[in-house]
Design an enzyme around this catalytic site. Structure first.
Site: not given
Lengths: 232, 86
Positions: A87, A196, A198
């Site tokens: 990002c 994302h 994560e």
């Protein structure tokens, strides 16, 4: 292996990245503050996390790109070190010229925050080797400037060199060119992506997907294999 | 000498400007049907001190635009430089 996560003023996904690689992957991880330089050669992978570096002043990533730590990251990346920018981290990589192209405001002019399906276009990178080509990964996006742009010649080069790593499958949340969600450099050691991983690396989070884990598991696999080949 | 600098930054002409498009649509809703090619950009004003000439000021502005103020991949810029009195 050893990870480093760089924190910029305004980073807000740094702890999430730290959690995934340190707690879920169980690999030693250092947090590095942007305002220092560092010898990064002891790390196997450097993560530039998401967030709003310097509040996205001027353009996303434009000022973060001049943080002292970025000098170290640029040197590390040019020496073949693995770098993943997620990002805002992707935006910083573009502004730093480590990846080609630039970001525009989303076509909708809205901040988008939702789960989307990503298609793996290239499963032979250090970041996607645990995926298969064409596989769909359900991963969240959250950004206002993810509208990837590059000129026609640049796009052709990305295609010719298999640098498009992931693209949006059914819906494109930002209007990016050729539905691009993530690209790597020619040498394949630098990867930037808007979604994302994560945030969806554990099923315990209960958001319906742990597909993001495959990205981090790929890095681990790549580094482990590389170590074996080097007789380490 | 000191100089005042005005810099205008716009997306390159070939690049679709989502903000410009939204403004154009807004104007059309207000019945301005003869508006086209709206572009929304940035305007930066700054002052430069202690330079020997306008040429030197121009060189510095050019460099600042290339390095930080614009992203040359998607943006074009123009600037004007005015000498400050006293």
């Amino acid at each position: 292996m050893k990870f480093a996560v760089v924190t910029f003023p305004g980073s807000n996904c740094d702890q999430d990245c730290y959690h995934v690689v340190n707690e879920v992957l169980e690999e030693p991880t250092d947090m590095l503050w942007h305002d220092n330089t560092a010898d990064l050669s002891e790390y196997d992978c450097v993560i530039l996390p998401g967030g709003f570096s310097y509040g996205d002043y001027l353009r996303t990533g434009a000022i973060a790109r001049f943080s002292p730590m970025m000098e170290s990251v640029i040197e590390y990346a040019k020496n073949g070190g693995l770098v993943i920018g997620i990002c805002n981290g992707f935006q910083i990589l573009l502004e730093a010229g480590l990846l080609p192209g630039a970001m525009k405001i989303n076509n909708s002019l809205k901040f988008v925050c939702k789960h989307i399906d990503l298609e793996v276009v290239n499963a032979e990178t250090p970041f996607t080797n645990q995926c298969s080509e064409g596989e769909l990964l359900n991963v969240p996006v959250a950004h206002g400037e993810g509208n990837y742009h590059i000129d026609e010649a640049g796009l052709q080069e990305l295609i010719n060199n298999d640098q498009i790593v992931v693209k949006y499958n059914n819906e494109n949340p930002n209007g990016s060119m050729a539905n691009i969600a993530g690209i790597c450099n020619k040498e394949k050691n630098i990867f930037g992506l808007m979604p994302h991983p994560e945030r969806c690396s554990e099923s315990i989070l209960g958001n319906g997907s742990d597909d993001g884990y495959k990205i981090f598991a790929s890095i681990l696999e790549y580094v482990t294999k590389r170590g074996e080949n080097n007789g380490r | 000498m000191d100089y005042k600098v005005e810099i205008e930054i716009l997306l390159k002409e070939s690049i679709l400007d989502p903000q410009g498009q939204a403004v154009e649509d807004g104007l059309e809703k207000l019945d301005y049907n003869n508006v086209s090619d709206v572009q929304v950009g940035k305007y930066i004003e700054l002052e430069l001190e202690d330079l020997a000439s306008k040429e030197e000021a121009s060189k510095q502005v050019e460099e600042m635009c290339q390095r930080l103020l614009t992203n040359p991949v998607i943006e074009d810029y123009t600037f004007e430089i005015e000498e400050l009195e006293g």
